[in-house]
Design an enzyme around this catalytic site. Structure first.
Site, short mmCIF file in Angstrom:
data_model
loop_
_atom_site.label_atom_id
_atom_site.label_comp_id
_atom_site.label_asym_id
_atom_site.label_seq_id
_atom_site.Cartn_x
_atom_site.Cartn_y
_atom_site.Cartn_z
N CYS A 1 -18.81 1.59 -19.33
CA CYS A 1 -20.07 1.51 -18.60
C CYS A 1 -20.91 0.28 -19.01
CB CYS A 1 -20.88 2.79 -18.82
SG CYS A 1 -20.05 4.29 -18.24
N CYS B 1 -14.29 1.67 -14.55
CA CYS B 1 -14.68 3.07 -14.34
C CYS B 1 -13.42 3.95 -14.47
CB CYS B 1 -15.31 3.24 -12.95
SG CYS B 1 -16.24 4.77 -12.74
N CYS C 1 -20.14 -2.60 -16.75
CA CYS C 1 -19.92 -2.28 -15.33
C CYS C 1 -20.96 -2.96 -14.44
CB CYS C 1 -19.99 -0.77 -15.12
SG CYS C 1 -19.72 -0.28 -13.40
N CYS D 1 -25.89 3.55 -11.33
CA CYS D 1 -25.00 4.70 -11.53
C CYS D 1 -25.75 5.91 -12.07
CB CYS D 1 -23.85 4.33 -12.47
SG CYS D 1 -22.68 5.68 -12.74
N GLU E 1 0.82 -1.21 0.00
CA GLU E 1 0.00 0.00 0.00
C GLU E 1 0.86 1.26 0.00
OE1 GLU E 1 -3.00 0.24 -0.68
OE2 GLU E 1 -3.66 -1.83 -0.46
#
Length: 338
Positions: A194, A187, A197, A203, A36
């Site tokens: 889209c 995205c 998705c 959305c 991370e």
DNA sequence: TACTCGTGGGT
DNA sequence: TACCCAAGAGT
């Protein structure tokens, strides 16, 4: 809604070295933390080799805590944002001293280099805590899901609130990685996919046709150009004149060539030691986050009795330098018999 | 709040 | 070419 995303994630999760094995292996907090931190503002592709080298050389946080500062800086060289490497060592030593990583978001965020995002990511992924991660991917996904037109960074609090609303209390670590994966692969900033998705139904931006225009961002200032001179000196025995930069500021703590400050005006020639410095025609062009740098180069062969800090040729690896200094070496080395 | 802090890849 | 962007943190 979260279930739809987790279902998609179970089918599309990419094989990344720091991922928990899908069949239920335990997440190692050390590897989660290391990955991370490396991934802060850095692409997955750039991180992969660094992650493998770090974990091979320092398999546990105790190993890393016992490492020399210079070795860690050299291993980090080229990855950028060197405050991360300095804080990485501070954090490793703090964790080794207390025995283990804290297992709560609040505890994690007290450690150096662990902020709001990274604390939530480690708590969710390594400790199965219900915490909400908000990175650039999540900001973009939430801006589109809720058709939020307030520009970033002002929109950050509302986007964080949206993200928290959607976070489930089951499989929080997988969910966190799923939202980020969604942002990274579906995205996307431009040309979002889209049509495939898993959240195309709920959305709002998809419904309103605004997805490609979100998130809005306040325009950034243009980058000025700065100029400087670097001096690449080599002794008769092949050793290189190198210096450790001060621990704060740009390239702090890294190894590099001595040189002038970098200013918007023409630099004044200021050799680190008297010698027959020769100017090279080629210059290094390098772009930092907030300015462009044009670095002129001077080279010199130096006598054995030259004072200063020299690194023997056998111990010098260009890969241990930050990219800017590596570029300078690449141009100067042929002029110095290297 | 706004600025500092790297680098490489994509468009 | 000149932007934009990337699993942000520290000050």
């Amino acid at each position: 809604m979260a279930a739809d995303l987790l279902h998609w994630y179970d089918r599309h999760a990419r094989a990344l070295p720091w991922r928990v094995p899908p069949d239920g292996g335990r997440a190692d907090p050390y590897r989660v933390w290391l990955s991370e931190v490396m991934l802060q503002q850095t692409t997955v592709a750039a991180v992969k080799d660094y992650f493998h080298r770090f974990t091979a050389r320092w398999p546990t946080v105790q190993d890393l805590a016992a490492a020399e500062d210079g070795d860690v800086m050299a291993e980090w060289a080229g990855l950028g944002y060197y405050a991360r490497a300095r804080n990485l060592l501070k954090c490793a030593r703090a964790v080794a001293a207390r025995g283990a990583f804290p297992d709560t978001r609040a505890g994690l965020q007290e450690l150096p280099g662990i902020g709001p995002y990274t604390s939530a990511a480690i708590a969710a992924i390594a400790f199965d805590r219900t915490e909400t991660v908000v990175d650039g991917n999540v900001e973009r996904v939430m801006a589109r899901m809720f058709d939020e037109h307030t520009p970033l960074p002002a929109a950050k609090p509302v986007l964080t609130d949206y993200a928290a609303r959607l976070t489930p209390d089951q499989r929080p670590g997988d969910y966190a990685q799923a939202v980020m994966d969604l942002g990274a692969t579906i995205c996307t900033p431009r040309n979002p996919a889209c049509g495939i998705c898993p959240w195309r139904g709920p959305c709002a931006a998809r419904a309103n046709g605004t997805a490609a225009d979100l998130p809005r961002k306040t325009p950034k200032a243009a980058k000025p150009v700065r100029f400087g001179i670097a001096y690449i000196g080599r002794r008769a025995d092949g050793a290189w004149l190198l210096e450790r930069r001060p621990p704060e500021g740009l390239l702090g703590g890294t190894l590099g060539w001595p040189g002038t400050d970098w200013a918007t005006t023409d630099p004044v020639d200021a050799p680190p030691i008297p010698a027959d410095w020769r100017a090279l025609d080629a210059e290094v062009r390098h772009t930092f986050t907030h300015f462009h740098l044009r670095l002129s180069l001077r080279v010199a062969r130096l006598p054995m009795d030259t004072p200063g800090q020299f690194l023997p040729d056998a111990q010098f690896r260009p890969a241990d330098l930050p990219t800017l200094m590596r570029k300078a070496h690449a141009l100067a080395a042929p002029e110095l018999g290297a």
